[in-house]
Each structure stands twice: as structure tokens, then as C-alpha cells.
Motif scaffolding. Structure first.
Motif, short mmCIF file in Angstrom:
data_model
loop_
_atom_site.label_atom_id
_atom_site.label_comp_id
_atom_site.label_asym_id
_atom_site.label_seq_id
_atom_site.Cartn_x
_atom_site.Cartn_y
_atom_site.Cartn_z
N UNK A 1 45.07 60.54 80.38
CA UNK A 1 44.43 60.42 79.07
C UNK A 1 45.37 60.88 77.96
N UNK A 2 46.08 61.98 78.19
CA UNK A 2 47.02 62.48 77.18
C UNK A 2 48.11 61.45 76.91
N UNK A 3 48.66 60.89 77.96
CA UNK A 3 49.72 59.89 77.82
C UNK A 3 49.21 58.67 77.05
N UNK A 4 48.09 58.14 77.46
CA UNK A 4 47.55 56.94 76.81
C UNK A 4 47.17 57.22 75.36
N UNK A 5 46.53 58.34 75.12
CA UNK A 5 46.11 58.65 73.75
C UNK A 5 47.33 58.89 72.86
N UNK A 6 48.36 59.50 73.39
CA UNK A 6 49.59 59.65 72.62
C UNK A 6 50.12 58.28 72.23
N UNK A 7 50.16 57.36 73.19
CA UNK A 7 50.63 56.01 72.89
C UNK A 7 49.77 55.34 71.83
N UNK A 8 48.46 55.52 71.93
CA UNK A 8 47.53 54.89 70.98
C UNK A 8 47.71 55.46 69.57
#
Length: 143
Positions: free
Chosen positions: A85-92
Motif C-alpha cells: 500500500x505504501x509503495x502504490x500510494x507513493x506512486x499515486x
């Protein structure tokens, strides 16, 4: 040798997950990632730099995740899913080079690959809500 984005994302996730337990990277670890993912030291170092960027924003990311994870306190979310979730949200939120929907799809793929069968649905639900919240905030701010 250029690393495909999906493999790069896996490497970033693995390093991010590892940082939850140990802060330093040993030479053996770098060699492990190089041999396991068939990549170069340059790609591992690039992934480590990306992890540093994510960790700089971790408090904001965790706060956002916590706001939408109804029924789950942040400390109840499994480490694997939380780091995905952290990785994806950072990307978003912070990486304009990756389309938001790609980040969500890749997060679901990572969850299915590295966690249990229901993890993909959980990650999708959280990221979908975060994506909607971001879209509403952007729209509201534009008025």
C-alpha cells in the motif's frame, strides 16, 4: 541492463518490506537481489533510492492509509500488505511517471504474489478509496 518496471517494483517492495525489520543493507543482500532478480547493482541502488523517497513520506502515507482502512488500525494490517500500500500510494501521490491505475493494478499483482489469496481484494479496496479521495480532493481544490 534495464529492469522492467514490474520487476523494479518488486525489488522496491522487497527492500521496503525488509526495512521494516532492518535499516541497513549488507553487501550480501545486494548480491542476493542481483542474483535472484537477475539485475545489476545499479538497479538495486536505484531501487534503494526509491525506497528512501517512500520512507521520507511514510508518515503521510500511513496517515492516508489509516484514514480509509475502516475496521483496521494500521498496526493490524499485515506488513506485506502495508508495504505494498505504501509503495502504490507513493506512486499515486508523488510519482507522475506512473499512471495511477497502473499503480493499483501492480499493487494487486504484488499482493497476490507475495501474500494470501484475499490480499489482492484488500489492497484493491484500500487503494480504490484512496484514489477516489485523491480525485475528489483535486476536483474540490480546482473550484
Amino acid at each position: 541492463m534495464s529492469l522492467p518496471q514490474a520487476k523494479f517494483r518488486e525489488l522496491v517492495f522487497l527492500l521496503l518490506y525488509r526495512h521494516q525489520f532492518v535499516d541497513t543493507a549488507e553487501v550480501e543482500e545486494i548480491n542476493f537481489y542481483m542474483s535472484t532478480l537477475k539485475t545489476t547493482k545499479q538497479n538495486v541502488n536505484r531501487a534503494k533510492s526509491y525506497v528512501s523517497l517512500i520512507r521520507e513520506k511514510q508518515l503521510k502515507l500511513d496517515e492516508s492509509i489509516g484514514e480509509v482502512s475502516v475496521g483496521y488500525d494500521l498496526d493490524r494490517i499485515q506488513s506485506i500488505e502495508l508495504n505494498i500500500l505504501r509503495l502504490a500510494l507513493y506512486e499515486i501521490l508523488f510519482d507522475d511517471t506512473i499512471p495511477e491505475k497502473v499503480s493499483i493494478s501492480e499493487a494487486i499483482r504484488l499482493a497476490k504474489k507475495f501474500s494470501c489469496k484475499d490480499a489482492g481484494r484488500f489492497v484493491n479496496g484500500i487503494l480504490d478509496q484512496l484514489y477516489k479521495n485523491k480525485s475528489e480532493t483535486v476536483y474540490t481544490d480546482a473550484i
